[in-house]
Write a protein that holds these residues in place. Structure first.
Motif, short mmCIF file in Angstrom:
data_model
loop_
_atom_site.label_atom_id
_atom_site.label_comp_id
_atom_site.label_asym_id
_atom_site.label_seq_id
_atom_site.Cartn_x
_atom_site.Cartn_y
_atom_site.Cartn_z
N LYS A 272 -41.81 6.95 58.67
CA LYS A 272 -40.46 6.25 57.84
C LYS A 272 -39.43 7.67 57.09
O LYS A 272 -38.09 6.91 58.04
N PHE A 273 -40.36 8.31 57.30
CA PHE A 273 -38.93 9.33 57.09
C PHE A 273 -39.02 9.75 57.92
O PHE A 273 -37.28 10.29 57.97
N ARG A 275 -38.32 8.86 61.33
CA ARG A 275 -37.44 7.71 61.51
C ARG A 275 -36.46 7.70 61.21
O ARG A 275 -34.92 8.23 61.32
N GLU A 276 -35.96 7.56 59.85
CA GLU A 276 -34.92 7.71 58.87
C GLU A 276 -33.68 8.88 59.16
O GLU A 276 -32.74 9.49 59.36
N LEU A 279 -32.56 8.58 62.37
CA LEU A 279 -30.76 7.77 62.30
C LEU A 279 -29.95 8.37 61.61
O LEU A 279 -28.75 8.29 62.35
N ARG A 280 -30.00 9.06 60.73
CA ARG A 280 -29.42 9.90 60.01
C ARG A 280 -28.58 10.75 60.64
O ARG A 280 -27.59 10.66 61.00
N HIS A 311 -33.54 -0.24 65.08
CA HIS A 311 -33.61 0.47 64.38
C HIS A 311 -32.29 1.16 63.87
O HIS A 311 -32.94 0.51 62.08
N ALA A 315 -31.19 -0.02 59.57
CA ALA A 315 -30.86 0.99 58.34
C ALA A 315 -29.56 0.77 58.12
O ALA A 315 -29.05 0.91 56.97
N ILE A 342 -30.55 12.95 51.49
CA ILE A 342 -32.29 11.85 51.67
C ILE A 342 -32.70 13.12 50.15
O ILE A 342 -32.59 14.02 50.68
N PHE A 347 -36.23 6.22 49.50
CA PHE A 347 -36.24 4.37 50.55
C PHE A 347 -37.10 3.72 49.82
O PHE A 347 -38.27 3.86 48.97
#
Length: 348
Positions: A272-273, A275-276, A279-280, A311, A315, A342, A347
């Motif tokens: 998940k980290f 992917r985030e 995305l950022r 996704h 987010a 982050i 999250f």
């Protein structure tokens, strides 16, 4: 832009530096040291194959943003003495002074067809001199928002290291000044001299102008060294979806152990980290580049646009197209770079 005729006959490459008030030291030092090391055999520093001159409007010492002073400096010289004139900009703030004499000098150099190089916020001086109309200019992501606010008619580019438009070259600054200096040295003197400089500076090779700038996805202090190493690898591979097995192997541990350490440190799985993080990166590209949504999805390592968009909406609560429209709206606020940070346990 081809070499000037005198360089073809072995004349030294001559560079004039215009150092503005509180100029940034690293880009200046990286550029001039690359010249210095290419100018002579070994580390002897004689100005044989390259010449450089430090200039200020009044000929006085130039004080950098960190307080270090450069001497000797001379008053602004005849632009025709140089193959390039490099302007190094200073710290920007609301009270930033305008060096009218330096701007007039840049206009004179442009009229005499001497190539100009704007490094770091030296780009601002080229704009203030009226030399960037209808042009793109390369700027650090850090100064992108300030440039668009102050000069809304100028097209900034913040996803590459430098742009060579022939008569004007703009560079994001920082360590990329060494890449640009090596690029110019190779053009005029050959690759061997450029590589000699870079290797002594402990740089493997010059990055091309279209090499991507590191993006502002940063973190609060992370104590766990294993997690820090994994994050560094993920940052270096934003354009691909790295498997967790491969990531664990790269940092020398098992997948299960890596997942446990991520949850203990950040409160999320490494999947998940990662992917985030991508995305950022996509969010930043939507705001600060003109790349299409499809291109951005691919650059962020998503299999297709639909996958990226799904996704992304999950987010950020809006589609990539909506963000692009908002970023192009004169009334829409651009993303705050701090939104991209982050921090631990960030999250849910």
């Amino acid at each position: 832009m081809p070499s000037r005729p005198d360089l073809a006959h072995g004349e030294p490459l001559s560079v004039g530096f215009v150092l503005l008030h509180r100029f940034t030291l690293l880009p200046f030092a990286a550029f001039v040291d690359c010249l210095r090391l290419a100018a002579d055999e070994g580390d002897r520093s004689r100005q044989l194959r390259c010449h450089w001159t430090f200039m200020t409007s009044n000929g006085q010492n130039a004080t950098s943003s960190c307080g270090a002073a450069i001497t000797p400096c001379v008053p602004l010289q005849d632009p025709g003495d140089f193959d390039y004139i490099v302007v190094i900009g200073g710290v920007q703030d609301e009270r930033n002074r305008v060096d009218s004499e330096a701007l007039a000098y840049l206009r004179r150099a442009a009229s005499e067809k001497v190539p100009l190089v704007g490094v770091c916020t030296g780009v601002f001086a080229l704009i203030q001199a009226g030399l960037m109309s209808g042009r793109r200019c390369c700027i650090s992501w850090y100064h992108h928002r300030d440039l668009t606010r102050r000069f809304p008619s100028i097209e900034p580019v913040a996803d590459r290291l430098f742009i060579d438009d022939g008569d004007i070259i703009t560079c994001a600054g920082g360590a990329s000044s060494a890449d640009l200096a090596a690029y110019l040295i190779e053009r005029h003197m050959g690759k061997a001299w450029a590589m000699k400089s870079l290797h002594i500076m402990l740089i493997d090779e010059a990055r091309p102008g279209n090499y991507a700038q590191p993006q502002p996805v940063v973190f609060g202090k992370i104590e766990d060294r294993l997690v820090r190493r994994a994050i560094t690898l993920l940052e270096q591979h934003l354009g691909e979806s790295m498997s967790m097995d491969r990531l664990a192997e790269r940092v020398g541990t098992s997948r299960r152990h890596l997942e446990r350490r991520f949850r203990e440190t950040l409160g999320v799985s490494p999947q998940k980290f990662a992917r985030e993080l991508r995305l950022r990166y996509g969010l930043w590209l939507l705001h600060y580049t003109g790349k299409s949504v499809t291109e951005i999805g691919e650059r962020c390592g998503f299999a297709d646009t639909a996958h990226f968009s799904r996704h992304f909406r999950s987010a950020f609560g809006m589609s990539p197209s909506d963000v692009r429209k908002r970023s192009g709206d004169s009334d829409g606020a651009p993303v705050d770079p701090h939104f991209l940070h982050i921090h631990d346990k960030a999250f849910s």
